[in-house]
Write an enzyme that holds these catalytic residues in place. Structure first.
Site, PDB file in Angstrom:
ATOM      1  N   LYS A 206     -37.126 -56.115  17.717  1.00 48.30           N
ATOM      2  CA  LYS A 206     -37.769 -54.801  17.673  1.00 48.30           C
ATOM      3  C   LYS A 206     -37.868 -54.314  16.230  1.00 48.30           C
ATOM      4  CE  LYS A 206     -37.161 -50.103  19.389  1.00 48.30           C
ATOM      5  NZ  LYS A 206     -36.447 -49.208  20.290  1.00 48.30           N
ATOM      6  N   GLU A 212     -28.918 -61.675  12.453  1.00 50.13           N
ATOM      7  CA  GLU A 212     -28.844 -62.939  13.193  1.00 50.13           C
ATOM      8  C   GLU A 212     -30.245 -63.535  13.370  1.00 50.13           C
ATOM      9  OE1 GLU A 212     -27.384 -60.116  14.081  1.00 50.13           O
ATOM     10  OE2 GLU A 212     -25.382 -60.468  14.913  1.00 50.13           O
ATOM     11  N   GLY A 267     -34.306 -51.598  23.194  1.00 53.94           N
ATOM     12  CA  GLY A 267     -34.118 -53.053  23.187  1.00 53.94           C
ATOM     13  C   GLY A 267     -33.673 -53.600  24.532  1.00 53.94           C
ATOM     14  N   ARG A 268     -32.691 -52.952  25.149  1.00 50.51           N
ATOM     15  CA  ARG A 268     -32.147 -53.479  26.415  1.00 50.51           C
ATOM     16  C   ARG A 268     -33.044 -53.157  27.607  1.00 50.51           C
ATOM     17  NH1 ARG A 268     -29.168 -49.821  23.862  1.00 50.51           N
ATOM     18  NH2 ARG A 268     -28.759 -47.788  24.770  1.00 50.51           N
ATOM     19  N   GLU A 353     -23.971 -50.890  26.729  1.00 43.63           N
ATOM     20  CA  GLU A 353     -24.584 -50.354  25.507  1.00 43.63           C
ATOM     21  C   GLU A 353     -25.232 -48.997  25.814  1.00 43.63           C
ATOM     22  OE1 GLU A 353     -27.949 -52.216  23.163  1.00 43.63           O
ATOM     23  OE2 GLU A 353     -26.301 -52.930  21.924  1.00 43.63           O
ATOM     24  N   HIS A 384     -13.144 -69.436  43.004  1.00 51.72           N
ATOM     25  CA  HIS A 384     -12.116 -70.421  42.657  1.00 51.72           C
ATOM     26  C   HIS A 384     -11.517 -70.109  41.294  1.00 51.72           C
ATOM     27  CE1 HIS A 384     -13.184 -72.795  46.171  1.00 51.72           C
ATOM     28  NE2 HIS A 384     -14.409 -72.352  45.922  1.00 51.72           N
ATOM     29  N   LYS A 512     -21.656 -53.724  11.863  1.00 48.95           N
ATOM     30  CA  LYS A 512     -22.755 -54.321  11.075  1.00 48.95           C
ATOM     31  C   LYS A 512     -22.578 -53.991   9.595  1.00 48.95           C
ATOM     32  CE  LYS A 512     -26.479 -54.020  14.511  1.00 48.95           C
ATOM     33  NZ  LYS A 512     -27.769 -53.424  14.826  1.00 48.95           N
TER      34      LYS A 512
HETATM   35  O1  F6P Z   1     -27.041 -54.381  17.574  1.00 50.08           O
HETATM   36  C1  F6P Z   1     -27.507 -53.888  18.781  1.00 50.08           C
HETATM   37  C2  F6P Z   1     -28.988 -54.010  18.901  1.00 50.08           C
HETATM   38  O2  F6P Z   1     -29.628 -53.053  18.138  1.00 50.08           O
HETATM   39  C3  F6P Z   1     -29.427 -53.931  20.360  1.00 50.08           C
HETATM   40  O3  F6P Z   1     -29.522 -52.626  20.797  1.00 50.08           O
HETATM   41  C4  F6P Z   1     -30.711 -54.682  20.325  1.00 50.08           C
HETATM   42  O4  F6P Z   1     -31.127 -55.061  21.604  1.00 50.08           O
HETATM   43  C5  F6P Z   1     -30.332 -55.846  19.448  1.00 50.08           C
HETATM   44  O5  F6P Z   1     -29.470 -55.281  18.479  1.00 50.08           O
HETATM   45  C6  F6P Z   1     -31.463 -56.560  18.777  1.00 50.08           C
HETATM   46  O6  F6P Z   1     -32.239 -55.702  17.999  1.00 50.08           O
HETATM   47  P1  F6P Z   1     -33.667 -56.152  17.471  1.00 50.08           P
HETATM   48  O7  F6P Z   1     -34.525 -56.402  18.635  1.00 50.08           O
HETATM   49  O8  F6P Z   1     -34.139 -55.016  16.609  1.00 50.08           O
HETATM   50  O9  F6P Z   1     -33.470 -57.408  16.650  1.00 50.08           O
END
Ligand code: F6P
Length: 546
Positions: A206, A212, A267-268, A353, A384, A512
């Site tokens: 987003k 990452e 995002g979620r 979240e 199990h 972060k």
């Molecule tokens: O660190 C949390 C977060 O902001 C989530 O809310 C989001 O889904 C995820 O990181 C990824 O964010 P982006 O889509 O901006 O890379």
């Protein structure tokens, strides 16, 4: 708004909880042949049995009074009307617009968002079909065989979960891969088996700033160039899903290959947007739209059904009941479907979240326990492993059982046993086994005296442990869409009761910030001020990396 526990409805619920005491569900079922009928609901193709809950005829009216007192009707209307209900980020919250399959306009600040939603959906569909039909080709003119989605959190969990759930509807030539972790093993492991000439990367973020995703995307691009692709070929092998065109262009992705969405999609809550591109690639445009249809049907139910027959409302209120009045600190989600193996992980982000917060929308402490820990694994595997604790542990842990009634694998014996186990577990949790029943059972098996008595406490099941059972007709895109939307709205209902803004996530920021500073220190910058533990660990990591 009043402190939650001071409200008349909350106080009435507290008194009711005290009166209810240890009322046994088993006895309630024996005394009331209509309990199942009265505590089941159908919506958007889903069936919910909530009769195995620690409630009597007074409980739901009291919970519904709480929902009314907390303004659920108005809050829901505000969300669907595009009001800026995400107050700490000053944003509307309109994932429902992404699956608005009606002609009704949905406005943000007086502007209908539906034309833009439809335009992106159409572009996604065209692109997905071109790749599936082999018309979109790689730099050697071969058809794409592997799609690698690079994203994390909401830009990974939703599409990864749905692609796994709908794998049987997948395209025979296309394999879907998901890389999220910054751990190089993730990317390296996926790329090891792939041919750059036949690989398509979807870079989903987003913000297009997430460390990452940006790190994995940069390494993927290097791998592509080292494997034979040229800079000019990147346009055929890298597409972006983002709200941030500037950053996408700076990364080197052609904006013609960017699929956009908007700041009013959290995002979620984003798998219905262009973030769902891997889903459309896997199952095709028509089935992706069926997923949206299923979610839309649940949206309509959430808006139109009276609160007492409203599935997300009932599920949400039951969660508040156990969290607030039974001290239940976790909720186990047990999908009896291997294809839903990633559902618990998806719901962890969705629920925790969204509602893992301790202040209200206006910054006051919430004076009741909020979101429980969400966890789980598919049945029957969980039986199990951790089900021992669900049956005989010291904590009360409500369970959501989820099962499709029909399966498409052609192994009917397996499905019969799967469903038998699902139903058996909710029954066993509810009825338990008394000491007298254990004695009778051991006696019938030939045991007696001290040996028998010594075993009795170990073999007693306290029972009276609550669960919901959700049945899907099958694992179709529409049923899955309805299921996901059900949980989204359940989370919303709970946020309204607790007075929380479910749509921000400030709690992820501190880690972060600190990671960014420590990252620079591990790269050679002088160490800043740290506590002794963190300093010691940084020094060890620096030595290991040197
Ligand atoms: O660190 C949390 C977060 O902001 C989530 O809310 C989001 O889904 C995820 O990181 C990824 O964010 P982006 O889509 O901006 O890379």
């Amino acid at each position: 708004m009043d402190q939650l526990t001071n409200t008349p409805a909350w106080r009435a619920l507290a008194a009711h909880r005290a009166e209810l005491g240890d009322v046994r569900m088993r006895a309630q079922f024996e005394a009331d042949p209509g309990r199942f009928e009265r505590h089941t609901l159908r919506a958007a193709g889903l069936f919910l049995d909530y009769s195995k809950n620690r409630i009597d005829d007074r409980t739901l009216p009291l919970l519904l009074a709480l929902a009314r007192e907390r303004g659920l009707d108005g809050a829901r209307a505000a969300m669907f009307a595009g009001r800026r209900i995400n107050n700490t980020e000053d944003r509307a919250v309109l994932h429902v617009a992404l699956r608005n399959r009606s002609d009704t306009p949905i406005e943000v600040d007086g502007k209908d968002v539906m034309p833009a939603v439809r335009e992106v959906l159409a572009r996604m569909g065209e692109f997905a079909e071109a790749v599936r039909e082999g018309l979109w080709r790689g730099y050697t003119r071969e058809a794409i065989t592997d799609v690698v989605n690079i994203g994390i959190g909401g830009s990974d969990l939703g599409p990864a979960m749905v692609c796994q759930a709908l794998a049987t509807h997948g395209h025979p030539r296309l394999r879907m891969h998901f890389v999220s972790n910054i751990d190089g093993d993730h990317l390296a492991g996926v790329l090891a088996g792939l041919n750059p000439a036949r690989t398509l990367f979807v870079i989903a973020s987003k913000t297009f700033t997430t460390i990452e995703t940006m790190t994995n995307a940069a390494s993927a691009r290097k791998w592509f160039l080292a494997g034979g692709g040229s800079e000019a070929d990147i346009a055929r092998h890298f597409v972006a899903v983002s709200t941030n065109a500037e950053r996408v262009a700076a990364f080197g992705i052609d904006l013609a290959n960017m699929f956009g969405f908007w700041d009013w999609v959290g995002g979620r809550y984003s798998l219905w947007s262009a973030v769902g591109l891997p889903i459309a690639l896997q199952v095709g445009r028509a089935r992706f739209e069926e997923l949206l249809d299923g979610a839309h049907a649940m949206d309509r139910h959430f808006v139109e059904a009276p609160l007492e027959a409203n599935m997300p409302v009932i599920l949400g209120l039951l969660g508040v009941w156990y969290r607030g009045f039974f001290g239940a600190g976790s909720l186990c989600v047990a999908p009896y479907a291997q294809a839903l193996a990633r559902l618990p992980a998806y719901l962890q982000q969705l629920e925790m979240e969204s509602n893992g917060k301790s202040v209200t929308r206006d910054g006051q402490p919430v004076d009741a326990a909020t979101c429980p820990v969400i966890w789980g694994e598919p049945g029957t595997n969980g039986q199990h492993a951790f089900f021992q604790l669900l049956h005989q542990g010291t904590d009360l842990i409500p369970v959501d059982f989820i099962a499709p009634l029909a399966a498409g694998h052609g192994l009917p014996d397996h499905h019969r046993l799967l469903l038998a186990n699902c139903i058996a577990q909710s029954k066993a949790l509810m009825v338990g086994k008394s000491a007298d029943e254990v004695r009778a059972e051991l006696g019938a098996a030939g045991m007696a005296g001290e040996a028998l008595e010594a075993l009795v406490p170990h073999r007693v099941f306290p029972g009276n442990r609550p669960s919901n059972t959700l049945l899907l007709p099958d694992l179709s895109p529409a049923a899955l869409g309805a299921l996901i939307a059900l949980y989204e709205h359940k989370v919303f209902v709970q946020s309204v009761i607790w007075g929380i803004n479910a749509f921000d996530q400030w709690g992820v920021e501190l880690g972060k910030q600190i990671a960014s500073r420590i990252g620079a220190e591990l790269a050679g910058e002088p160490l800043g001020a740290h506590d002794a533990s963190s300093r010691g660990l940084i020094e060890m990591a620096r030595d290991a990396l040197a």
